[in-house]
Design an enzyme around this catalytic site. Sequence first.
Site, PDB file in Angstrom:
ATOM      1  N   ASP A  21       0.861  -1.180   0.000  1.00  0.00           N
ATOM      2  CA  ASP A  21       0.000   0.000   0.000  1.00  0.00           C
ATOM      3  C   ASP A  21       0.903   1.238   0.000  1.00  0.00           C
ATOM      4  O   ASP A  21       1.811   1.321  -0.829  1.00  0.00           O
ATOM      5  CB  ASP A  21      -0.970  -0.049   1.184  1.00  0.00           C
ATOM      6  N   HIS A  41      -7.138  -5.900  -1.498  1.00  0.00           N
ATOM      7  CA  HIS A  41      -6.064  -4.943  -1.238  1.00  0.00           C
ATOM      8  C   HIS A  41      -5.071  -5.394  -0.172  1.00  0.00           C
ATOM      9  O   HIS A  41      -3.915  -4.974  -0.194  1.00  0.00           O
ATOM     10  CB  HIS A  41      -6.677  -3.607  -0.820  1.00  0.00           C
TER      11      HIS A  41
END
Length: 321
Positions: free
Chosen positions: A100, A300
Amino acid sequence: MPEFRMVDAGAVRIRCAVEGEGPLVLMVHGFPESWFSWRHQIGPIAEAGFTAAAIDVRGYGGSDKPQSVEAYAMQHLTADVAGVAEALAPGQPVVLIGHDWGAPIVWNTALTRPGQVRAVAGLSVPYLGVPSRPFTEVFDTLFTRRGRFFYQAWFQNVGPPEAEAERDVRGFLRKFYYAISGDAPPGAWPMKPAGATLLEGLIDPDPFPSWLTENELDYYEAEFRESGFFGPISRYRNHERDFEWLQGFKDRVIEQPALFIGGTKDPASTAFGGVSDPVAAMRPHAPNLTAGHMLEGCGHWTQQERPDAVTDILVDWLKRL
């Protein structure tokens, strides 16, 4: 359990979870996480013959928490990583792995400090080169001017996003984690008007997917109750500063051996739909990209949703360096 160390990174002190002996592999988390997001990888990487270290990024967990927005610019976060690397492995080039926001942090550390980075891996966010314009301009054009909500536009407002997250930390984490996980149904990240807040329309699943247990959620909740969200969210408030700083490196590419791991259900892996093949898109900017993996059905939270697959890929790559 790893050993916790407070490391003087230069401008701030950074908490590191460290295990094993050997060449340093330094892991950097994203939003809203902590060193704990690497809990499945630290032990196996250490067992493979490396010093595995996962940091709390400044503003998170046990690390220092500056109280100015500009303190969370990319220039400072890459300096933190470089400072930790030098403290743990003086004079030695290290391997960086990020997820991320941690991915841009390690990509840009490798770009701007090539002599200090032996190899670099990014999870979820591909490296697409030095930007040609600030990302604020991108999402303003694609979302805000069209009356559509974009979470990073919401994060530009100092105060309200922190208050929304801190009002119910556990609920915030559950909803945010679930909305962009591989388990979420279509529409879990809803389309909404530009005036909305982040949590409007997000689902609180019952039960939460098994990749994050109640005890693990307890840990994250306790960390954010202590740290708050100003530092973590302020990372999103530095797009213009980041753009200006990176222009000094626009003629460079990442020369080190590189690895990318993404998820087919992760919007960040395709740059929110703007990139159809993130691995191919990376190659002009990271010519020594040795491997790229898109994990089918993964959302994610790559190394948490698919811990065994990600660990196997990372350990195999590390052993081949």
